[in-house]
Scaffold this active site. Structure first.
Site, mmCIF file in Angstrom:
data_model
loop_
_atom_site.group_PDB
_atom_site.id
_atom_site.type_symbol
_atom_site.label_atom_id
_atom_site.label_comp_id
_atom_site.label_asym_id
_atom_site.label_seq_id
_atom_site.Cartn_x
_atom_site.Cartn_y
_atom_site.Cartn_z
ATOM 1 N N ARG A 59 0.811 -1.223 0.000
ATOM 2 C CA ARG A 59 0.000 0.000 0.000
ATOM 3 C C ARG A 59 0.846 1.276 0.000
ATOM 4 O O ARG A 59 0.402 2.333 -0.457
ATOM 5 C CB ARG A 59 -0.948 -0.029 1.206
ATOM 6 C CG ARG A 59 -1.790 1.188 1.306
ATOM 7 C CD ARG A 59 -2.845 1.229 2.390
ATOM 8 N NE ARG A 59 -2.876 0.286 3.445
ATOM 9 C CZ ARG A 59 -2.225 0.400 4.613
ATOM 10 N NH1 ARG A 59 -1.428 1.411 4.837
ATOM 11 N NH2 ARG A 59 -2.361 -0.522 5.544
ATOM 12 N N TYR A 112 -17.188 19.744 -11.404
ATOM 13 C CA TYR A 112 -17.600 18.367 -11.728
ATOM 14 C C TYR A 112 -18.614 17.920 -10.679
ATOM 15 O O TYR A 112 -18.320 17.955 -9.479
ATOM 16 C CB TYR A 112 -16.340 17.495 -11.727
ATOM 17 C CG TYR A 112 -16.556 16.022 -11.936
ATOM 18 C CD1 TYR A 112 -17.002 15.528 -13.159
ATOM 19 C CD2 TYR A 112 -16.285 15.121 -10.917
ATOM 20 C CE1 TYR A 112 -17.175 14.167 -13.350
ATOM 21 C CE2 TYR A 112 -16.452 13.754 -11.108
ATOM 22 C CZ TYR A 112 -16.897 13.291 -12.324
ATOM 23 O OH TYR A 112 -17.072 11.940 -12.513
ATOM 24 N N ASP A 184 -8.378 21.215 -10.509
ATOM 25 C CA ASP A 184 -8.697 20.007 -11.273
ATOM 26 C C ASP A 184 -8.253 20.277 -12.712
ATOM 27 O O ASP A 184 -8.852 21.071 -13.426
ATOM 28 C CB ASP A 184 -10.202 19.712 -11.198
ATOM 29 C CG ASP A 184 -10.573 18.417 -11.917
ATOM 30 O OD1 ASP A 184 -9.902 18.062 -12.909
ATOM 31 O OD2 ASP A 184 -11.549 17.764 -11.500
ATOM 32 N N LYS A 209 -9.118 9.815 -17.689
ATOM 33 C CA LYS A 209 -9.418 10.469 -18.950
ATOM 34 C C LYS A 209 -8.216 10.372 -19.901
ATOM 35 O O LYS A 209 -8.060 9.375 -20.550
ATOM 36 C CB LYS A 209 -9.829 11.923 -18.690
ATOM 37 C CG LYS A 209 -10.947 12.061 -17.619
ATOM 38 C CD LYS A 209 -12.307 11.645 -18.135
ATOM 39 C CE LYS A 209 -13.371 11.450 -17.048
ATOM 40 N NZ LYS A 209 -13.558 12.515 -16.092
HETATM 41 C C1 LIG Z 1 -14.241 12.433 -14.724
HETATM 42 C C2 LIG Z 1 -13.820 13.571 -13.899
HETATM 43 C C3 LIG Z 1 -13.477 13.394 -12.556
HETATM 44 C C4 LIG Z 1 -13.640 12.086 -11.844
HETATM 45 O O1 LIG Z 1 -12.867 11.053 -12.369
HETATM 46 P P1 LIG Z 1 -13.274 9.515 -12.198
HETATM 47 O O2 LIG Z 1 -12.041 8.795 -12.566
HETATM 48 O O3 LIG Z 1 -14.441 9.285 -13.093
HETATM 49 O O4 LIG Z 1 -13.643 9.316 -10.744
HETATM 50 C C5 LIG Z 1 -13.025 14.504 -11.863
HETATM 51 N N1 LIG Z 1 -12.941 15.711 -12.439
HETATM 52 C C6 LIG Z 1 -13.273 15.915 -13.717
HETATM 53 C C7 LIG Z 1 -13.146 17.279 -14.304
HETATM 54 C C8 LIG Z 1 -13.741 14.854 -14.488
HETATM 55 O O5 LIG Z 1 -14.099 15.068 -15.761
#
Ligand SMILES: *Cc1c(COP(=O)(O)O)cnc(C)c1O
Length: 391
Positions: A59, A112, A184, A209
């Site tokens: 971990r 988000y 973010d 993403k």
């Molecule tokens: C998709 C997304 C997240 C969350 O990511 P996951 O891997 O789906 O939990 C956070 N911030 C933004 C801007 C996103 O598009």
């Protein structure tokens, strides 16, 4: 890897994506091993008691996780990185690392949506108060910072409606009031926007993403500057966060080709967005890379490129017509997440509480993949025929 270790700081971002983290590979093999580890043994009682070796427990990290984390830290130009099991887990752990009961956080109204749910439930339950703010507030954020405000959070461009925030202005105000500035940075993949050069302390991404890039794994990353790293690392490890080695390997594999993929996403998204802008059924296209689009000037000042995600507002039409348009598309899937090689489209209705969002017609969010844009445009053209026939 060659014998001489490259100096990452002197290299361009594309090159950093290729070389960073490679020192964790062994035996001349290009990629690092995928270590599946819980127990890690110690040779002596003394090394066990003092935890005196590089890896002490699954971990806490393995060569596989360190390869990915150091590569993402190098990509973003930060001090160090931890990888979580999803983008949302990364945001959650990061906010919990810097906030405690009685403190206050500023969150953009365009955040988000699951982050809004986190603030309104878990953080609220812990006695951490949230104020949602207009993402275009800029220096005006000063008026919202209180004595107990600890974190100013940003997401740029904003989810769905794509408002580009003035990060340097917000960061300057936040730092003047001793707040931690968290961004973010998912839309830009940490590649087209340098969070640290624009005053952020922490850059969070849904690595799901563009880093993973193939719609087959979920991960999040948190990159910190030197000032915030110690506090974050301790909270992250205390909360038991980690991610599986196979997913981390997929992310490392995706990362190596990210600059090439992003460039094509930008090229294709620009072609489709320009075409949409010329359609009579479309009211506006929200893609900051287009000249005259909302946020274009700030985007041009602060970003070095654009990814494949943008939105469009249609002229007034019925929900059935939009359904007829979208359901008949053959190249665009309908589904959440984005950043993979394939094109997607979803209808959306933004939730806003600090600002008002008004659009004359239905809103669509597009992710433009790596297909030939001519084929995507043909698919959409037929979609508009169905829309017209049913409206
Ligand atoms: C998709 C997304 C997240 C969350 O990511 P996951 O891997 O789906 O939990 C956070 N911030 C933004 C801007 C996103 O598009």
């Amino acid at each position: 890897m060659s014998k001489k270790k490259p100096d990452l700081n002197s290299l361009k971002p594309e090159t950093r994506l290729i070389v960073a983290g490679r020192e964790y590979a062994e035996h001349g093999i290009v990629n690092p091993a995928v270590y599946h580890a819980s127990t890690i043994t110690f040779p002596t009682v003394k090394t066990l008691l003092e935890r005196d070796q590089p890896y002490t427990y699954g971990r806490k990290g393995t060569p596989t996780s360190r390869a990915l984390e150091t590569a993402i830290a190098a990509l973003e130009g930060g001090h160090d990185c931890k990888v979580s099991s999803s983008g949302l887990a990364a945001v959650t752990t990061t906010l919990l690392a810097f906030l405690k009961t009685g403190e206050h956080v500023l969150i953009p109204d365009t955040v988000y949506h699951p982050v809004r749910q986190l603030c309104d439930s878990v953080l609220k339950g812990l006695g951490i108060e949230t104020t949602y703010y207009d993402p275009l507030i800029g220096r005006g954020v000063a008026g919202l910072i209180r004595a107990n405000t600890k974190v100013v959070y940003c997401e740029s461009p904003g989810s769905q409606t794509m408002e580009v925030q003035d990060i340097p202005a917000i960061a300057e105000v936040a730092h003047g009031k001793n707040c931690i500035m968290i961004l973010d940075n998912t839309w830009a993949g940490g590649f087209y926007f340098n969070a640290f050069a624009h005053g952020c302390d922490v850059s969070v991404q849904a690595a799901t993403k563009y880093i993973v890039g193939h719609s087959d794994a979920m991960l999040g990353s948190t990159v910190c500057n030197e000032k915030t790293w110690g506090q974050f690392k301790q909270a992250f490890e205390t909360m038991g966060q980690f991610a599986g080695p196979d997913d981390m390997y997929l992310a490392l594999r995706g990362l190596r080709t990210m600059s090439v993929r992003l460039e094509r996403h930008m090229q294709n998204a620009t072609a489709v967005a320009e075409w949409l802008r010329g359609r009579s059924e479309v009211e506006s296209v929200l893609y900051p890379a287009l000249s005259n689009a909302p946020g274009h000037a700030v985007w041009k000042r602060d970003f070095t490129g654009a990814s494949g995600l943008f939105s469009a507002v249609l002229k007034p039409t019925s929900e059935q017509s939009v359904a007829a348009m979208l359901e008949g598309l053959s190249l665009f899937g309908m589904g959440f997440s984005w950043g993979g090689f394939e094109s997607l489209v979803v209808p959306f209705k933004p939730v806003r509480t600090a600002t008002t969002w008004t659009a004359p017609g239905p809103c669509l969010r597009f992710h433009i993949g790596l297909e030939c844009p001519d084929d995507l445009i043909d698919d959409l053209k037929q979609g508009f025929e169905r829309l017209k026939k049913t409206s």
